[in-house]
Design an enzyme around this catalytic site. Structure first.
Site, PDB file in Angstrom:
ATOM      1  N   ASP A   1      37.666  37.240  36.859  1.00  0.00           N
ATOM      2  CA  ASP A   1      38.558  37.209  38.013  1.00  0.00           C
ATOM      3  C   ASP A   1      39.993  37.036  37.532  1.00  0.00           C
ATOM      4  O   ASP A   1      40.271  36.218  36.654  1.00  0.00           O
ATOM      5  CB  ASP A   1      38.157  36.053  38.944  1.00  0.00           C
ATOM      6  CG  ASP A   1      38.941  36.115  40.237  1.00  0.00           C
ATOM      7  OD1 ASP A   1      39.495  37.173  40.546  1.00  0.00           O
ATOM      8  OD2 ASP A   1      38.985  35.082  40.925  1.00  0.00           O
TER       9      ASP A   1
ATOM     10  N   ASP B   1      40.342  42.897  41.728  1.00  0.00           N
ATOM     11  CA  ASP B   1      40.697  41.964  40.660  1.00  0.00           C
ATOM     12  C   ASP B   1      39.514  41.103  40.259  1.00  0.00           C
ATOM     13  O   ASP B   1      39.663  40.050  39.695  1.00  0.00           O
ATOM     14  CB  ASP B   1      41.868  41.082  41.108  1.00  0.00           C
ATOM     15  CG  ASP B   1      41.507  40.235  42.301  1.00  0.00           C
ATOM     16  OD1 ASP B   1      40.546  40.611  42.997  1.00  0.00           O
ATOM     17  OD2 ASP B   1      42.164  39.226  42.532  1.00  0.00           O
ATOM     18  N   GLU B   2      38.328  41.554  40.579  1.00  0.00           N
ATOM     19  CA  GLU B   2      37.173  40.707  40.387  1.00  0.00           C
ATOM     20  C   GLU B   2      35.992  41.594  40.016  1.00  0.00           C
ATOM     21  O   GLU B   2      35.822  42.672  40.602  1.00  0.00           O
ATOM     22  CB  GLU B   2      36.869  40.020  41.730  1.00  0.00           C
ATOM     23  CG  GLU B   2      36.478  38.580  41.617  1.00  0.00           C
ATOM     24  CD  GLU B   2      36.191  38.017  42.990  1.00  0.00           C
ATOM     25  OE1 GLU B   2      36.942  38.333  43.931  1.00  0.00           O
ATOM     26  OE2 GLU B   2      35.211  37.284  43.109  1.00  0.00           O
TER      27      GLU B   2
END
Lengths: 1198, 221
Positions: free
Chosen positions: A410, A505-506
């Site tokens: 993350d 973003d993960e």
């Protein structure tokens, strides 16, 4: 409920009031006899009333607020039964201890009722004890409705009346067992005792038990007086004095608000008028002085991808609104209000009325951009990840008991971190990413420095600025985010693990295979140090990846490693910020155990509050609960999931994709309508958007839902957020389409129908969303792969130029420079998609009622074009317009005439062809008279000219029936005149149409067209009479005899019914058959029947033509009795035997013959007293008859 | 039922329905199969018996279907359910004389029928209520046939036969469901002394007119 309750309770009340008590010497104080229980009980009740009378007499200082009430208490109450009893009696009420019947009392006091009793007492006044206490407290009798114990259930909406205005109120379900313990009287007393540290008041009534509902209602932001109906308006005029100060208060608060809000530059795509820019700059300058930030330029409040929002200041600045007095403002209807609001071109531009609104909205809405951009990116990355890892997945076979290594990667405050790269000087200062520094902007992301101040994602800017005054606001930088995200994923994919994209973003990465390769095991066996090597490898992979991402993007990522997704996610919590953490199997239980339940994924406020009720706060507490208990508390799914989570178990695999379940398009901002046409048009656009999305997802849907936000009755017309939706009531409506579709036309039609059926006045609409559910993927390689095949038709050629026209028209309407917006507006009509339901808008209060044209089409061109307007138009539009007008002018005139006539004769219009001219005989003379001279002449002249009728039709109709059919699926706005829409006949027609108006049928059945075909065929072929068959000339009808007329009418009705029901795929084929049938109908139904030849007459007996068995018996008996003493005549015997012979041979009813014979035998046996000879004679006759019957039987071969 | 819908096919199917029930009843009443193998059922609002042996049911349905085919052709004079004794001698014949069905050519079986009485009024072809009542009456007679007949033969069997009209074409094309038999030419001598007829009932409801009776063979010896 009045009379039933009143009747008996009034009697009881009078009895109680009339009850006096002087001394203990009445008969009730005598002893009762043995077995005289009823006597005893009667006396007991009198004695209890005596007691009450005494109490009442003693408390003369108390106001008699309960006078006229009779109460009874049921069950446990706080205050106790005794206290309540005393209170009620002291304050003038009557009290009944023993309830002989529910109607005996006016009120029953109870804290709670058993379900059975709730049902039983539903229609009675059941009140909470607080009613008594509060009433005494206030010193007057409070309305009992606010203290009901039994209500209509949670689904029943409640109307609230507060301060003379109507408000909508949520019906809260208050039946919770804690209610009694939390908010009870005793608790209140205890709390009060604690707080005041004083002794309990001698008067228990001084404590309120519950909050009065009045306080709950006043939640609206503005105390703006709300008047909705004309009746209330009249009322409002009466207390105008009361309103004025309130309005001043509104103004004051608005002024206050003006200071807070600021004006922002409108979106770059639409350059505002110069004056507006001036305005904007003024406010900007003012803003700049207010802002203490040194680098204002760096923090431009807006970016390109932001929604075009204006502040309240615009509304307030708007001349139009200013010009209107506040009191008038209050008394306007919602539509008027909107019209006023929209009369400001600036505002108009940013609402749904603007034809380009949807495009603009979706182009510029920040939230929309964020979500779609994220979704797009995610989809892309998912595709890449899936592609990459599909090969690895093959070899990765999961063995039971295998160790797993899952990484959850993350970004640390992704938006903030990426945005900060442009402003490295703020790196260590608290920063947030938001679309502006207005108090209403939401924080999308904040860095860790800001988090220390308590700032959180999703927080309003106002709050954040309170927490941290020097907070820095960074603009969005979408290209940078995208670039960073790509690099991030590159790094992740480089690990060669199985990747599942969670968001931009993960990501989740399954690196088990890599670790096993390192240790050389299969993940089940345990070698010396193997596990340790695996763990070290996992850490190593994570570290490498973090380094790589940092190098590529300059941002930190955190990594959590665990044995499954849950563990990885939890480990990530510990890893943040900018770190990594591996949760080893032996630590899992301890690690998870000390977490609060809310930290578990999927557990939030509602679940945790439920858990708290069963005494669970930490995860380890869950382990102490049985699975059953959790399931009981939380439901089967969540319960079991939590039970497993608490033990660190998570069965979800990395790479499992969640299937999309619905596609929707929704707009809740800038929704302001003036009339229904605008609503319909907007819905069309919205459905277009939905279609676009469906196509993008490659799906079709079978269930269509419409979500409508309607301004709450108590909400102000202008919500705090400019053009936002404010406080709303949400209405949902769904429809099963039966056939999966993504056709805009179909969706639009259904949505408009649903919208109509909700019957919401356009001015009250604040948000509209359409959603498609039950999605079916569109199979590749098929053109139209619906669950049902559809006939393919060629699209009409005439459409194209019309579309162009439409676009150009729309453009001119949307031109902000154009001052007179009304003119093009007027011309815009609903494009297509007539609802199949005839919806009547019954809202007498709306001024749009007159304008409402549910059957209108979008562009009805004026028959008389103002040459001045024409001259002003651009060259190309003018040319088209002119061309169109010359070709259509004539028809147009007739159309208008015809449609007017249709309006006056709705029943007749049913049989009408959309575009055909009626018979001359059908023209209503009165309407004709009311027409202007020239038009009338034109109409009549048309009838006189021999080719007139035909020409009129030909001009409008494509020649082949096939082409005709395409009309319904394509848009041909010009062809459809007012009242002449494709579905006009249906929409306007009789009631039984409504129940068959499902999608498919509406789609397939072009009834009016078929009819027209029929008519058309009739006129072009020889037999002209047949052409009229559908629409029978009234004169012709009148000439018919009464019974024939009935028949013809009935036939017509039947035909109509038959036509309106069922899918008719072969209209043009059937039309011939129908004609044939019609012919039959005209001539009578005989031809098709097989007329049976008349039956041979039954053989009959004697001149009386007897043939029934009973009659025969009677005749035989009479005959026998007549001749019982002289024997039968030979002729008679012969006649009978011949008859019976005929019966057997011709009538073929042996049983009848046998029955007659048997009856004779009977008669002879019965009356065997006569002389031998006579007896003999009869027996001979009988034998003779028997023999004849036998012979007859033999003749038939028996 | 609307009158205009009544076709010859419907009329025939009414009769064949009845025939099916009648065959089941005969099988039960004449002890062709064990009485325990029958279910009690309800037809024409009357308690009837129905064999529950699938093969028996199948046979009956096939036979009735074959009868129906011939009936639709309009060739049939009588339908007979014949009961044999152990020695395969016919002992009883349950006869249904259908010669008075309306003469309808095979091409018109689905054409609605209409009949007008002498006064020109339309009379129903298939008055359903009447039909049901008359069928019920017939069924009740049939169910009580044991009272007039001699005790049922033990170990008997049964078959279904049709007698064609004089001009009827014999159904002997392939597939051949019917087996042709030699007609007994001298009716009088051969049969007169040997059998006894018990009328059941003549049904006359609309155009559904047929007569039914039982023929019982006299004791041969």
């Amino acid at each position: 409920m009045g009379s039933r309750l009143e009747q008996k309770s009034t009697l009881v009340r009078k009895r109680i009031e009339g009850h006096t008590f002087d001394a203990e010497d009445g008969d009730e104080y005598e002893g009762s006899k043995f077995g005289g229980f009823s006597e005893y009980f009667r006396r007991k009740k009198i004695k209890l009333q005596n007691l009450d009378a005494q109490v009442r007499a003693q408390s003369t200082d108390k106001p008699k607020i309960f006078k006229g009430l009779v109460c009874h208490i049921n069950g446990y109450t706080q205050p106790s039964l005794n206290d309540l009893h005393t209170l009620i009696v002291q304050y003038g009420g009557g009290f009944i201890q023993y309830l002989d019947g529910k109607t005996m009392v006016t009120h029953i006091i109870a804290s709670n009722l058993t379900p059975k009793k709730k049902e039983e007492f539903k229609r009675y006044r059941i009140v909470k004890p607080a009613w008594v206490v509060d009433s005494i407290d206030v010193g007057k009798l409070l309305p009992w409705e606010n203290y009901r114990v039994v209500d209509e259930g949670a689904n029943q909406k409640v109307l609230g009346f507060a301060n003379g205005t109507m408000t909508s109120q949520v019906n809260r379900n208050t039946h919770r067992y804690k209610e009694q313990s939390d908010a009870s009287w005793y608790t209140g007393q205890l709390k009060a005792q604690d707080a005041e540290k004083s002794s309990v008041s001698s008067r228990p009534a001084s404590f309120a038990q519950t909050v009065t509902p009045d306080e709950e209602i006043d939640e609206d932001e503005y105390p703006m007086p709300e008047i909705t109906s004309s009746v209330e308006r009249a009322l409002a005029e009466d207390d105008l004095d009361d309103d004025e100060p309130m309005l001043e208060a509104v103004e004051a608060s608005a002024n206050l608000l003006e200071v807070r809000t600021e004006l922002e530059t409108p979106p770059p795509s639409s350059p505002p008028p110069a004056q507006h820019i001036q305005d904007t700059e003024d406010v900007m300058a003012q803003q700049n002085t207010e802002m203490t930030l040194p680098e204002t330029s760096a923090f431009r409040p807006r970016e390109g991808s932001q929604e075009p929002d204006y502040s309240m200041a615009v509304v307030r600045d708007s001349e139009a609104l200013r010009a209107v007095s506040p009191s008038r403002l209050a008394s306007m209807t919602a539509e008027e209000h909107n019209a006023l609001l929209l009369s400001d071109p600036k505002i108009r531009k940013s609402t749904v009325v603007n034809p380009e609104f949807l495009d603009q909205y979706y182009r510029e809405s920040r939230l929309h951009h964020l979500s779609t951009w994220k979704a797009d990116l995610k989809a892309q990355l998912q595709a890449v990840a899936a592609e990459k890892s599909s090969s690895q997945k093959q070899k990765l076979k999961k063995l039971p008991g295998q160790r797993r290594y899952i990484m959850h990667v993350d970004f640390d405050s992704f938006f903030a971190a990426v945005s900060l790269k442009n402003y490295p000087q703020h790196k260590d200062k608290p920063c947030v990413v938001a679309h502006g520094n207005g108090s209403g902007s939401e924080i999308a992301s904040c860095n860790y420095a800001a988090r220390e101040f308590g700032v959180k994602n999703g927080m309003w800017m106002k709050r954040a600025q309170e927490l941290c005054p020097e907070i820095k606001i960074l603009p969005y930088d979408f290209p940078a985010y995208e670039a960073a995200s790509r690099k991030f994923y590159e790094a992740i994919l480089a690990t060669e693990g199985v990747v599942q994209s969670v968001s931009i973003d993960e990501a989740l990465v399954d690196i088990s295979a890599l670790c096993f390769a390192e240790s050389g095991t299969d993940g089940v066996q345990r070698h010396e140090g193997g596990v340790f090597r695996e763990q070290r490898k996992a850490d190593e992979i994570a570290q490498n990846m973090r380094d790589e991402v940092l190098a590529k993007t300059g941002c930190n990522v955190s990594v959590g490693i665990g044995g499954n997704i849950l563990q990885a996610k939890l480990a990530l919590r510990k890893a943040k910020p900018a770190g990594q953490h591996q949760l080893r199997p032996e630590e899992v239980l301890d690690f998870i155990g000390i977490l609060e339940v809310e930290k578990l994924p999927g557990v939030a406020w509602s679940t945790s509050s439920k858990l708290e009720e069963i005494g669970v706060k930490l995860v380890k507490d869950i382990r102490e609960q049985t699975k059953e208990r959790l399931i009981n508390t939380l439901g089967p799914k969540t319960g079991e999931k939590l039970w497993e989570y608490s033990r660190g178990i998570d069965r979800v695999e990395v790479g499992e994709q969640v299937v999309r379940k619905s596609v929707s398009a929704e707009v809740n901002w800038g929704v302001r309508f003036e009339n229904h046409e605008q609503v319909d048009e907007f819905l069309q656009g919205l459905c277009g958007e939905l279609t676009k999305r469906l196509l993008k997802e490659g799906v079709k849907g079978r269930q269509l839902n419409l979500k409508v936000m309607r301004r709450a009755a108590d909400a102000p017309r202008d919500p705090p957020k400019h053009l936002g939706h404010g406080k709303c009531d949400t209405h949902n409506k769904g429809i099963q389409l039966g056939v999966a579709t993504n056709d805009t036309a179909v969706i639009t039609k259904e949505v408009i129908t649903m919208m109509r059926s909700l019957n919401i006045s356009p001015g009250e609409l604040r948000g509209i969303g359409v959603q498609m559910q039950k999605l079916d993927p569109i199979r590749a390689g098929m053109q139209d792969p619906g669950s049902q095949r559809r006939l393919q038709f060629k699209t009409g050629q005439a459409i194209k130029p019309l579309h162009e026209r439409q676009i150009s028209e729309a453009k001119s309407a949307g031109d902000p420079i154009q001052d007179d917006i009304k003119t093009p507006e007027k011309q815009r009509r609903v494009d297509f998609g007539k609802p199949s339901l005839p919806v009547q808008v019954v809202d007498p209060g709306t001024p749009t009622k007159r304008m409402l044209n549910t059957l209108g089409t979008q562009f009805v061109l004026p028959t008389q074009v103002d040459p001045a307007v024409l001259a002003e138009l651009p060259e190309d539009i003018r040319a088209k317009l002119a061309r169109h007008l010359t070709s259509n002018e004539l028809e147009k005139g007739f159309e208008n005439v015809r449609s007017e006539e249709e309006d006056t004769r709705p029943a007749r219009s049913l049989g009408f062809v959309a575009t055909a001219l009626p018979n001359q005989s059908q023209l209503d003379p009165s309407i004709l008279d009311s027409l202007p001279e020239d038009v009338r002449n034109e109409v009549l002249g048309f009838y006189k000219s021999p080719g007139g009728r035909k020409r009129g039709e030909q001009a409008l109709l494509p020649q082949s029936p096939r082409k005709n059919r395409t009309l319904q699926t394509t848009k041909q706005p010009v062809k459809r005149k007012r009242g002449g829409g494709l579905f006009a006949g249906r929409a306007r027609s009789n009631l039984h149409n409504s129940d068959i108006s499902t999608l498919t049928q509406a789609n397939f059945v072009a009834r009016p067209m078929s009819k027209h075909l029929h008519d058309d065929a009739g006129t072009t072929t020889e037999d002209n009479t047949e052409g009229e068959a559908d629409e029978v000339d009234p004169e012709f009808l009148a000439a018919l005899p009464e019974d024939m007329r009935q028949e013809v009418l009935a036939q017509q009705r039947n035909a109509r019914l038959a036509r309106t029901g069922g899918i008719d795929l072969s209209l043009h084929q059937r039309s011939k058959a129908k004609q044939k049938k019609k012919l039959f109908d005209e001539e009578g139904p005989l031809d098709r029947l097989l007329q049976l030849p008349p039956r041979p007459d039954k053989p009959t007996f004697t001149t009386g033509k007897l043939s029934e068995l009973a009659d025969l018996r009677g005749a035989v008996k009479a005959w026998y009795e007549e001749f019982s003493d002289e024997g039968p005549y030979d002729e008679d015997v012969k006649a009978l035997s011949r008859y019976l012979h005929d019966v057997v041979v011709d009538e073929r009813d042996i049983s009848k013959a046998v029955a007659v014979v048997k009856y004779m035998v009977c008669l002879l046996d019965e009356h065997g007293q006569t002389t031998q000879t006579v007896q003999k004679a009869w027996e001979t006759a009988l034998d003779h008859i028997k023999e004849d019957v036998q012979t007859a039987c033999h003749e038939r071969g028996m | 039922m609307p009158d205009d819908a009544a076709t010859f096919r419907m009329l025939i199917s009414q009769f064949t329905d009845f025939l099916t029930v009648a065959i089941h009843t005969v099988l039960y009443e004449r002890n062709i199969y064990p009485q325990t193998s029958f279910l009690s059922a309800r037809k024409y609002n009357f308690a009837v018996r129905q064999s529950r042996h699938p093969k028996v049911c199948e046979w009956i349905n096939d036979a009735v279907a074959a009868v129906e085919t011939e009936l639709l052709k309009g060739n049939v004079e009588r339908v007979a359910v014949v009961v044999y004794n152990k020695g395969l001698k016919p002992t009883e014949r349950f006869l249904f004389d259908v010669s008075r069905f309306p003469p309808v050519s095979f091409t018109d079986v689905d054409t609605p029928l209409e009949r007008k009485d002498s006064g020109g009024k339309i009379v129903p072809i298939l008055p359903l209520i009447d039909i049901e009542e008359q069928f019920r009456a017939t069924m009740s007679k049939l169910a009580n046939c044991g009272t007039v007949l001699k005790p049922a033969p033990v170990g008997g069997t049964f078959t279904v036969a049709i007698e064609l009209k004089g001009d009827g074409q014999a159904p002997i094309s392939h597939p051949q469901p019917w087996m042709p038999v030699e007609p007994i030419l001298d009716k009088d001598t051969a049969n007169m002394s040997q059998k006894r007829a018990h009328p059941i009932r003549a049904v006359a409801a609309g155009d559904l007119i047929f007569e039914s009776w039982i023929e019982e063979a006299r004791e041969a010896d």
